[in-house]
Motif scaffolding. Structure first.
Motif, PDB file in Angstrom:
ATOM      1  N   LEU A 190      65.510  22.892  24.948  1.00  9.67           N
ATOM      2  CA  LEU A 190      65.847  23.098  26.356  1.00  9.67           C
ATOM      3  C   LEU A 190      64.951  22.225  27.218  1.00  9.67           C
ATOM      4  O   LEU A 190      63.731  22.210  27.032  1.00  9.67           O
ATOM      5  CB  LEU A 190      65.643  24.559  26.753  1.00  9.67           C
ATOM      6  N   THR A 191      65.542  21.518  28.168  1.00 10.00           N
ATOM      7  CA  THR A 191      64.807  20.723  29.144  1.00 10.00           C
ATOM      8  C   THR A 191      65.268  21.177  30.518  1.00 10.00           C
ATOM      9  O   THR A 191      66.461  21.165  30.802  1.00 10.00           O
ATOM     10  CB  THR A 191      65.074  19.224  28.955  1.00 10.00           C
ATOM     11  N   GLY A 192      64.324  21.623  31.330  1.00 13.25           N
ATOM     12  CA  GLY A 192      64.660  22.137  32.648  1.00 13.25           C
ATOM     13  C   GLY A 192      63.498  22.888  33.227  1.00 13.25           C
ATOM     14  O   GLY A 192      62.421  22.319  33.418  1.00 13.25           O
ATOM     15  N   SER A 193      63.682  24.210  33.465  1.00 12.26           N
ATOM     16  CA  SER A 193      62.603  24.999  34.050  1.00 12.26           C
ATOM     17  C   SER A 193      62.711  26.458  33.632  1.00 12.26           C
ATOM     18  O   SER A 193      63.783  26.933  33.249  1.00 12.26           O
ATOM     19  CB  SER A 193      62.623  24.889  35.575  1.00 12.26           C
ATOM     20  N   VAL A 194      61.579  27.142  33.717  1.00 10.53           N
ATOM     21  CA  VAL A 194      61.505  28.591  33.550  1.00 10.53           C
ATOM     22  C   VAL A 194      60.848  29.127  34.815  1.00 10.53           C
ATOM     23  O   VAL A 194      59.706  28.773  35.117  1.00 10.53           O
ATOM     24  CB  VAL A 194      60.692  28.991  32.297  1.00 10.53           C
ATOM     25  N   ASP A 195      61.606  29.916  35.560  1.00 13.66           N
ATOM     26  CA  ASP A 195      61.132  30.464  36.833  1.00 13.66           C
ATOM     27  C   ASP A 195      60.458  29.399  37.697  1.00 13.66           C
ATOM     28  O   ASP A 195      59.394  29.609  38.281  1.00 13.66           O
ATOM     29  CB  ASP A 195      60.212  31.661  36.599  1.00 13.66           C
ATOM     30  N   GLY A 196      61.074  28.206  37.763  1.00 10.31           N
ATOM     31  CA  GLY A 196      60.621  27.128  38.633  1.00 10.31           C
ATOM     32  C   GLY A 196      59.610  26.175  38.024  1.00 10.31           C
ATOM     33  O   GLY A 196      59.315  25.143  38.618  1.00 10.31           O
ATOM     34  N   ARG A 197      59.067  26.478  36.840  1.00  5.62           N
ATOM     35  CA  ARG A 197      58.109  25.575  36.185  1.00  5.62           C
ATOM     36  C   ARG A 197      58.880  24.628  35.272  1.00  5.62           C
ATOM     37  O   ARG A 197      59.585  25.078  34.382  1.00  5.62           O
ATOM     38  CB  ARG A 197      57.088  26.376  35.392  1.00  5.62           C
TER      39      ARG A 197
END
Length: 136
Positions: free
Chosen positions: A70-77
């Motif tokens: 997964l490439t993206g964010s977790v709760d904005g991080r």
């Protein structure tokens, strides 16, 4: 010690490409699948890369394991991380548990650990997931 954070959301899947490994008629039989998922909610990842190895023990019954990047964010991080996934399935759907691969997280997610899961019912357009994590 950090307090675990609980989050969740939904994901959709596309591009399910499954190929038999060995005989396609044998039971048990193996297959390999490549899948693309899109996560929204606590995890935001537009297009993941996922590989599964599937063991069919009957008609539409079995178990699987796999890895998903997964490439993206977790709760904005922002960052990337890998999930190790294990699940079972039958004619009604799929139950899966997953864990962050230790040491796999990058960027603002470095040090991420956690686990979660989902239950998919055949015919659902999207799947609810839960994820409990720590950022060391």
């Amino acid at each position: 010690m950090p307090t675990p954070v609980e989050t969740g959301g939904r994901f959709t899947f596309a591009d399910w490409e499954e190929n038999p490994v060995g005989s396609a008629e044998a039971v048990p039989r193996l297959a390999h699948a490549r899948v693309t998922n899109a996560f929204t909610g606590g995890i935001e990842a537009a297009g993941t890369a996922c590989d599964y190895t599937i063991a069919y023990t009957g008609e539409n019954v079995g178990s699987y394991s796999g890895m998903e990047l997964l490439t993206g964010s977790v709760d904005g991080r922002k960052g990337s991380f890998a999930l190790e996934e294990r699940g079972t399935f039958d004619a009604g759907g799929t139950v899966c548990r997953f864990e962050v691969v230790p040491g796999s997280a990058t960027g603002d997610l470095a040090g991420l650990s956690g686990s979660g899961g989902f239950t998919y019912r055949h015919g659902d357009a999207s799947v609810a997931y839960s994820f409990t994590y720590d950022l060391a």
